[in-house]
Design a protein around this motif. Structure first.
Motif, PDB file in Angstrom:
ATOM      1  N   PHE A 123     -36.794  23.788 -16.324  1.00 48.86           N
ATOM      2  CA  PHE A 123     -38.037  23.084 -16.036  1.00 48.86           C
ATOM      3  C   PHE A 123     -39.151  24.094 -15.834  1.00 48.86           C
ATOM      4  CE2 PHE A 123     -34.992  19.885 -14.577  1.00 48.86           C
ATOM      5  CZ  PHE A 123     -35.473  18.785 -15.246  1.00 48.86           C
ATOM      6  N   LYS A 124     -40.334  23.729 -16.286  1.00 48.62           N
ATOM      7  CA  LYS A 124     -41.534  24.519 -16.028  1.00 48.62           C
ATOM      8  C   LYS A 124     -42.428  23.641 -15.161  1.00 48.62           C
ATOM      9  CE  LYS A 124     -43.241  27.119 -19.172  1.00 48.62           C
ATOM     10  NZ  LYS A 124     -43.898  27.674 -20.358  1.00 48.62           N
ATOM     11  N   VAL A 125     -42.658  24.094 -13.922  1.00 49.49           N
ATOM     12  CA  VAL A 125     -43.437  23.324 -12.967  1.00 49.49           C
ATOM     13  C   VAL A 125     -44.736  24.070 -12.695  1.00 49.49           C
ATOM     14  CG1 VAL A 125     -43.480  22.309 -10.672  1.00 49.49           C
ATOM     15  CG2 VAL A 125     -41.338  22.410 -11.935  1.00 49.49           C
TER      16      VAL A 125
ATOM     17  N   ALA B 249     -50.531  27.711 -10.497  1.00 48.36           N
ATOM     18  CA  ALA B 249     -49.366  28.596 -10.525  1.00 48.36           C
ATOM     19  C   ALA B 249     -48.238  27.885 -11.243  1.00 48.36           C
ATOM     20  CB  ALA B 249     -48.935  28.977  -9.116  1.00 48.36           C
ATOM     21  N   THR B 250     -47.483  28.627 -12.057  1.00 50.01           N
ATOM     22  CA  THR B 250     -46.385  28.056 -12.839  1.00 50.01           C
ATOM     23  C   THR B 250     -45.080  28.726 -12.455  1.00 50.01           C
ATOM     24  OG1 THR B 250     -47.860  27.599 -14.683  1.00 50.01           O
ATOM     25  CG2 THR B 250     -45.511  27.651 -15.167  1.00 50.01           C
ATOM     26  N   ILE B 251     -44.034  27.920 -12.298  1.00 49.42           N
ATOM     27  CA  ILE B 251     -42.690  28.392 -11.971  1.00 49.42           C
ATOM     28  C   ILE B 251     -41.739  27.892 -13.055  1.00 49.42           C
ATOM     29  CG2 ILE B 251     -40.799  28.282 -10.304  1.00 49.42           C
ATOM     30  CD1 ILE B 251     -43.195  29.716  -9.167  1.00 49.42           C
TER      31      ILE B 251
ATOM     32  N   ALA C 283     -38.717  23.470  -7.091  1.00 47.27           N
ATOM     33  CA  ALA C 283     -39.620  24.220  -7.968  1.00 47.27           C
ATOM     34  C   ALA C 283     -41.073  23.864  -7.681  1.00 47.27           C
ATOM     35  CB  ALA C 283     -39.285  23.936  -9.430  1.00 47.27           C
ATOM     36  N   ALA C 284     -41.348  22.593  -7.396  1.00 47.39           N
ATOM     37  CA  ALA C 284     -42.709  22.173  -7.065  1.00 47.39           C
ATOM     38  C   ALA C 284     -43.180  22.827  -5.773  1.00 47.39           C
ATOM     39  CB  ALA C 284     -42.769  20.651  -6.945  1.00 47.39           C
ATOM     40  N   THR C 285     -42.295  22.948  -4.801  1.00 45.27           N
ATOM     41  CA  THR C 285     -42.641  23.613  -3.546  1.00 45.27           C
ATOM     42  C   THR C 285     -42.972  25.078  -3.780  1.00 45.27           C
ATOM     43  OG1 THR C 285     -41.208  22.090  -2.331  1.00 45.27           O
ATOM     44  CG2 THR C 285     -41.816  24.138  -1.218  1.00 45.27           C
ATOM     45  N   MET C 286     -42.182  25.754  -4.607  1.00 52.04           N
ATOM     46  CA  MET C 286     -42.449  27.165  -4.902  1.00 52.04           C
ATOM     47  C   MET C 286     -43.778  27.320  -5.637  1.00 52.04           C
ATOM     48  SD  MET C 286     -38.675  28.791  -5.786  1.00 52.04           S
ATOM     49  CE  MET C 286     -38.611  28.053  -7.378  1.00 52.04           C
ATOM     50  N   ALA C 287     -44.053  26.452  -6.605  1.00 51.12           N
ATOM     51  CA  ALA C 287     -45.313  26.529  -7.348  1.00 51.12           C
ATOM     52  C   ALA C 287     -46.499  26.220  -6.438  1.00 51.12           C
ATOM     53  CB  ALA C 287     -45.291  25.557  -8.527  1.00 51.12           C
ATOM     54  N   PHE C 288     -46.326  25.249  -5.551  1.00 51.35           N
ATOM     55  CA  PHE C 288     -47.390  24.896  -4.613  1.00 51.35           C
ATOM     56  C   PHE C 288     -47.709  26.071  -3.694  1.00 51.35           C
ATOM     57  CE2 PHE C 288     -48.601  23.282  -0.420  1.00 51.35           C
ATOM     58  CZ  PHE C 288     -49.758  22.599  -0.745  1.00 51.35           C
ATOM     59  N   ASP C 289     -46.682  26.702  -3.151  1.00 49.88           N
ATOM     60  CA  ASP C 289     -46.890  27.859  -2.271  1.00 49.88           C
ATOM     61  C   ASP C 289     -47.572  29.002  -3.005  1.00 49.88           C
ATOM     62  OD1 ASP C 289     -45.779  26.520  -0.151  1.00 49.88           O
ATOM     63  OD2 ASP C 289     -43.792  27.425  -0.370  1.00 49.88           O
ATOM     64  N   ALA C 290     -47.193  29.220  -4.261  1.00 48.51           N
ATOM     65  CA  ALA C 290     -47.799  30.300  -5.041  1.00 48.51           C
ATOM     66  C   ALA C 290     -49.269  29.997  -5.354  1.00 48.51           C
ATOM     67  CB  ALA C 290     -47.023  30.514  -6.336  1.00 48.51           C
TER      68      ALA C 290
ATOM     69  N   TYR D 201     -52.171  18.138  -7.812  1.00 53.13           N
ATOM     70  CA  TYR D 201     -51.037  17.507  -8.479  1.00 53.13           C
ATOM     71  C   TYR D 201     -50.089  18.573  -9.033  1.00 53.13           C
ATOM     72  CZ  TYR D 201     -53.954  18.411 -12.597  1.00 53.13           C
ATOM     73  OH  TYR D 201     -54.735  19.005 -13.553  1.00 53.13           O
ATOM     74  N   ILE D 202     -48.899  18.120  -9.407  1.00 51.57           N
ATOM     75  CA  ILE D 202     -47.854  18.951 -10.009  1.00 51.57           C
ATOM     76  C   ILE D 202     -47.596  18.422 -11.417  1.00 51.57           C
ATOM     77  CG2 ILE D 202     -45.409  19.601  -9.884  1.00 51.57           C
ATOM     78  CD1 ILE D 202     -46.911  20.872  -7.673  1.00 51.57           C
ATOM     79  N   VAL D 203     -47.433  19.345 -12.384  1.00 51.67           N
ATOM     80  CA  VAL D 203     -47.075  18.969 -13.753  1.00 51.67           C
ATOM     81  C   VAL D 203     -45.701  19.556 -14.059  1.00 51.67           C
ATOM     82  CG1 VAL D 203     -47.659  19.271 -16.181  1.00 51.67           C
ATOM     83  CG2 VAL D 203     -49.462  18.844 -14.521  1.00 51.67           C
ATOM     84  N   VAL D 204     -44.784  18.715 -14.519  1.00 53.57           N
ATOM     85  CA  VAL D 204     -43.413  19.134 -14.826  1.00 53.57           C
ATOM     86  C   VAL D 204     -43.179  18.995 -16.326  1.00 53.57           C
ATOM     87  CG1 VAL D 204     -40.966  18.736 -14.374  1.00 53.57           C
ATOM     88  CG2 VAL D 204     -42.646  18.298 -12.572  1.00 53.57           C
TER      89      VAL D 204
END
Length: 137
Positions: free
Chosen positions: A70-72, A86-88, A102-109, A123-126
């Motif tokens: 997944f790319k979040v 930020a993308t994870i 993964a969304a939490t990691m991207a949000f923190d970044a 928002y988050i895009v997956v």
């Protein structure tokens, strides 16, 4: 003017190079899942306001049920209207827990220590990788 025979050879070589280059790239499903981050929404409202675009709309059960990459991407806005992204890339089984992690990691970044955030706009895009042959679980 180039002879037809030489032109055909050049075309074949160019096509071979293009095929080799595309073979190494990951192929993703067309479309994405967009999840709002508004903390005023409860679980049902988040589910109702989530947007499935492209192939995600018809194939979400298939996408989320198999192990895949997944790319979040987190899109975070502050109160001034500035945007941080930020993308994870997250390799795990396609479960709600792995996407949430993964969304939490991207949000923190994307947040990068900023406390002044506009969560209603964020928002988050997956996105999900299509070919999962080489993925080992």
């Amino acid at each position: 003017m180039a002879k037809a025979k030489n032109r055909d050879k050049r075309k074949k070589v160019a096509q071979r190079k293009a095929n080799q280059a595309s073979a190494g790239k990951a192929e993703y499903y067309d479309g994405y899942l967009r999840i709002p981050l508004d903390n005023m929404l409860d679980g049902d409202e988040v589910r109702n306001r989530s947007v499935f675009v492209g192939e995600w709309h018809a194939k979400r059960a298939e996408i989320l049920s198999e192990p895949r990459l997944f790319k979040v991407t987190a899109h975070i806005f502050n109160s001034k209207g500035d945007k941080a992204v930020a993308t994870i890339d997250y390799q795990s089984a396609g479960t709600n827990e792995s996407i949430a992690e993964a969304a939490t990691m991207a949000f923190d970044a994307a947040r990068n220590g900023t406390a002044d955030m506009n969560m209603r706009e964020s928002y988050i895009v997956v996105r999900a990788q299509r070919n999962n042959k080489e993925l080992k679980v």
